[in-house]
Design an enzyme around this catalytic site. Structure first.
Site, PDB file in Angstrom:
ATOM      1  N   GLY A   1       0.808  -1.215   0.000  1.00  0.00           N
ATOM      2  CA  GLY A   1       0.000   0.000   0.000  1.00  0.00           C
ATOM      3  C   GLY A   1       0.844   1.268   0.000  1.00  0.00           C
ATOM      4  N   THR A   2       1.911   1.266   0.768  1.00  0.00           N
ATOM      5  CA  THR A   2       2.748   2.465   0.862  1.00  0.00           C
ATOM      6  C   THR A   2       3.304   2.832  -0.512  1.00  0.00           C
ATOM      7  OG1 THR A   2       3.328   1.965   3.144  1.00  0.00           O
ATOM      8  CG2 THR A   2       4.854   3.387   1.939  1.00  0.00           C
TER       9      THR A   2
ATOM     10  N   ASN B   1      -8.079   3.909   8.683  1.00  0.00           N
ATOM     11  CA  ASN B   1      -7.574   2.685   9.317  1.00  0.00           C
ATOM     12  C   ASN B   1      -7.714   2.711  10.833  1.00  0.00           C
ATOM     13  OD1 ASN B   1      -5.536   4.727   8.587  1.00  0.00           O
ATOM     14  ND2 ASN B   1      -4.178   3.527   9.880  1.00  0.00           N
TER      15      ASN B   1
ATOM     16  N   GLN C   1      -7.533  -0.276   3.249  1.00  0.00           N
ATOM     17  CA  GLN C   1      -8.342  -0.942   4.287  1.00  0.00           C
ATOM     18  C   GLN C   1      -9.633  -1.539   3.739  1.00  0.00           C
ATOM     19  OE1 GLN C   1      -7.770  -1.732   7.464  1.00  0.00           O
ATOM     20  NE2 GLN C   1      -5.787  -0.729   7.640  1.00  0.00           N
TER      21      GLN C   1
ATOM     22  N   SER D   1      -3.317  -3.858  -0.639  1.00  0.00           N
ATOM     23  CA  SER D   1      -2.181  -4.427   0.076  1.00  0.00           C
ATOM     24  C   SER D   1      -2.581  -5.807   0.595  1.00  0.00           C
ATOM     25  CB  SER D   1      -1.817  -3.500   1.236  1.00  0.00           C
ATOM     26  OG  SER D   1      -0.767  -4.062   1.968  1.00  0.00           O
ATOM     27  N   ALA D   2      -1.837  -6.837   0.164  1.00  0.00           N
ATOM     28  CA  ALA D   2      -2.256  -8.226   0.425  1.00  0.00           C
ATOM     29  C   ALA D   2      -2.389  -8.541   1.910  1.00  0.00           C
ATOM     30  CB  ALA D   2      -1.251  -9.182  -0.219  1.00  0.00           C
ATOM     31  N   HIS D   3      -1.503  -7.939   2.747  1.00  0.00           N
ATOM     32  CA  HIS D   3      -1.517  -8.369   4.151  1.00  0.00           C
ATOM     33  C   HIS D   3      -2.713  -7.845   4.930  1.00  0.00           C
ATOM     34  CE1 HIS D   3       0.212  -4.804   6.475  1.00  0.00           C
ATOM     35  NE2 HIS D   3       0.451  -4.419   5.235  1.00  0.00           N
TER      36      HIS D   3
ATOM     37  N   THR E   1      12.937  -7.373  -9.996  1.00  0.00           N
ATOM     38  CA  THR E   1      12.439  -8.744 -10.171  1.00  0.00           C
ATOM     39  C   THR E   1      11.193  -8.946  -9.329  1.00  0.00           C
ATOM     40  OG1 THR E   1      14.675  -9.499 -10.598  1.00  0.00           O
ATOM     41  CG2 THR E   1      13.078 -11.188  -9.950  1.00  0.00           C
TER      42      THR E   1
ATOM     43  N   CYS F   1       1.911   1.665  12.190  1.00  0.00           N
ATOM     44  CA  CYS F   1       3.153   2.310  11.768  1.00  0.00           C
ATOM     45  C   CYS F   1       3.633   3.325  12.789  1.00  0.00           C
ATOM     46  CB  CYS F   1       2.962   3.001  10.438  1.00  0.00           C
ATOM     47  SG  CYS F   1       2.013   2.005   9.335  1.00  0.00           S
TER      48      CYS F   1
HETATM   49  N1  PLP Z   1      -2.911   2.967   3.882  1.00  0.00           N
HETATM   50  C1  PLP Z   1      -3.650   2.543   4.917  1.00  0.00           C
HETATM   51  C2  PLP Z   1      -4.993   3.132   5.142  1.00  0.00           C
HETATM   52  C3  PLP Z   1      -3.173   1.543   5.760  1.00  0.00           C
HETATM   53  O1  PLP Z   1      -3.906   1.137   6.800  1.00  0.00           O
HETATM   54  C4  PLP Z   1      -1.872   1.013   5.514  1.00  0.00           C
HETATM   55  C5  PLP Z   1      -1.293  -0.022   6.416  1.00  0.00           C
HETATM   56  O2  PLP Z   1      -1.227   0.156   7.609  1.00  0.00           O
HETATM   57  C6  PLP Z   1      -1.145   1.484   4.421  1.00  0.00           C
HETATM   58  C7  PLP Z   1      -1.702   2.449   3.622  1.00  0.00           C
HETATM   59  C8  PLP Z   1       0.207   0.956   4.101  1.00  0.00           C
HETATM   60  O3  PLP Z   1       0.131  -0.311   3.490  1.00  0.00           O
HETATM   61  P1  PLP Z   1       1.419  -1.274   3.495  1.00  0.00           P
HETATM   62  O4  PLP Z   1       1.573  -1.782   4.887  1.00  0.00           O
HETATM   63  O5  PLP Z   1       1.034  -2.380   2.524  1.00  0.00           O
HETATM   64  O6  PLP Z   1       2.566  -0.493   3.017  1.00  0.00           O
END
Ligand code: PLP
Length: 380
Positions: free
Chosen positions: A70-71, A149, A177, A197-199, A235, A325
């Site tokens: 996601g970042t 989030n 989210q 974001s897969a996780h 890669t 984070c």
């Molecule tokens: N954006 C939101 C709203 C999120 O909750 C998060 C993860 O905490 C991210 C972006 C970042 O995603 P990633 O952990 O895949 O970099």
């Protein structure tokens, strides 16, 4: 036994996802750019994954690019819109994730950033957003998250997309989210960039995707080889991509049943808290429209409140004080501070997945009884 109620930070891998990934760790290790059989096997798997993701959001395969999560996807949307689309003005909100806010802070000073006002419920002031969008002469990007989030507050994305479309403004939404938890159809949603974001939906960490509307032409953010059709060098994270696609497929297939199960658990917790505990407030509109995986609870000040998370952790329960984070820092949540100002109440975010059970919520409630004032205690 530990109880995991921090699914907005990250989710456990689904066993089916692990099973799909393992052969790509053990046997199919070819580099997708190689032309021999192992390389072609890896390439084919990546393209099948891309097709599956594109189909689920109703995009074409040329609009989906794999990233490290996601970042990166959010950085890419914002930085490339400024660099390649000539964006000179950005409209955003102070409640965005740090990967958006810090990207905005790092932009060249010639890009004007306007923040939409937030009301006391943590919702966007839509009238202010409209006036900012309509008063824009310079090429503009709106970047607003679909669901917060920390609080689970939802944006009316369809309405915002139509507003942007009517005013010729680019739109990016941080959908990290909501992807895998709500359906997306980019044929019906006029938007330029969304991220996944897969996780966050039981896939692996460190892999995600960005949807880039086929009508916008951007260049890569990360330079190097010609992977991802020249859009994202490096890669490919093959087993990550395979796991992402499998997790997304399951999330879409089971979306309705997961949603019902999680919504019921969340309502049970919210109602039990209100019934039993003194002076409980919520920063999540759990009885209305919100991201159903999140319940942000505001506990009254007490001598124990600073140690609430620690006490829950000792009792075997993982929850969070805010965004994962920022949990390493002592600053508290920028989202809650923005909504309420400085407060001595204590916010805890409980976030759920379909792996959680009612028994776990009951165990959480008994752990809370030991550290939070119940109504009985208050009356005594
Ligand atoms: N954006 C939101 C709203 C999120 O909750 C998060 C993860 O905490 C991210 C972006 C970042 O995603 P990633 O952990 O895949 O970099």
């Amino acid at each position: 036994m530990r109880i995991y109620l921090d699914n907005a930070a990250t989710t456990p891998l689904a066993p089916e996802v692990i099973d799909t990934m393992v052969p790509f760790m053990r046997e199919h290790y070819g580099n997708p750019s190689s032309i021999h059989a192992q390389g072609r096997k890896a390439r084919a798997a990546i393209e099948t994954a891309r097709k599956s993701i594109a189909n689920h959001i109703n995009a074409s395969i040329g609009e989906v690019f794999f990233t490290s999560g996601g970042t990166e996807s959010n950085n890419m949307a914002i930085c490339c819109a400024v660099r390649d689309l000539g964006v000179k003005r950005i409209i955003s909100s102070p409640l965005e994730h740090h990967c958006v806010l810090h990207t905005l802070e790092g932009l060249d000073a010639s890009v004007e950033v306007a923040m939409v006002k937030i009301n006391k419920n943590g919702q966007l002031d839509y009238a202010h957003l409209r006036s900012l969008v309509e008063s824009s002469d310079a090429p503009t990007l709106v970047t607003l998250m679909h669901a917060n989030n920390e609080t689970g507050t939802l944006l009316d994305l369809q309405m915002v997309a139509e507003l942007c479309q009517a005013n010729g403004v680019y739109l990016h939404s941080d959908t990290v989210q909501t992807m895998g938890h709500f359906p997306f159809d980019v044929e019906k949603l006029p938007i330029h960039f969304i991220s996944g974001s897969a996780h966050k939906f039981h896939g692996p960490k460190g892999v995600g995707f960005i949807y880039v509307n086929g009508n916008v032409q951007i260049k890569p953010l990360i330079n190097g080889g010609s992977q991802e059709r020249n859009m994202r060098a490096g890669t490919e994270n093959i087993y990550g991509i395979i796991g992402l696609a499998k997790a997304f497929e399951l999330a879409n297939k089971e979306m309705d049943s997961r949603r019902k199960q999680i919504t019921d658990l969340r309502s049970y917790l919210a109602k039990s808290l209100l019934d039993e505990f003194a002076d409980i407030k919520f920063d999540t509109d759990w009885a209305g429209e919100s991201l159903y995986t999140v319940l942000n609870v505001s506990f009254p000040p007490s001598k124990n409140s600073d140690l609430l998370l620690l006490n829950l952790d000792i009792a075997g329960i993982a929850a969070s004080g805010g965004s994962a984070c920022s949990s390493g820092s002592d600053k508290g949540s920028h989202v809650i501070t923005e909504i309420h100002g400085k407060t001595d109440r204590k916010n805890i975010r409980f976030s759920f997945s379909h792996y959680n059970t009612k028994e776990e919520i009951d165990l959480l409630l008994s752990a809370l009884r030991k550290v939070v004032a119940t109504k009985k205690v208050e009356m005594a």
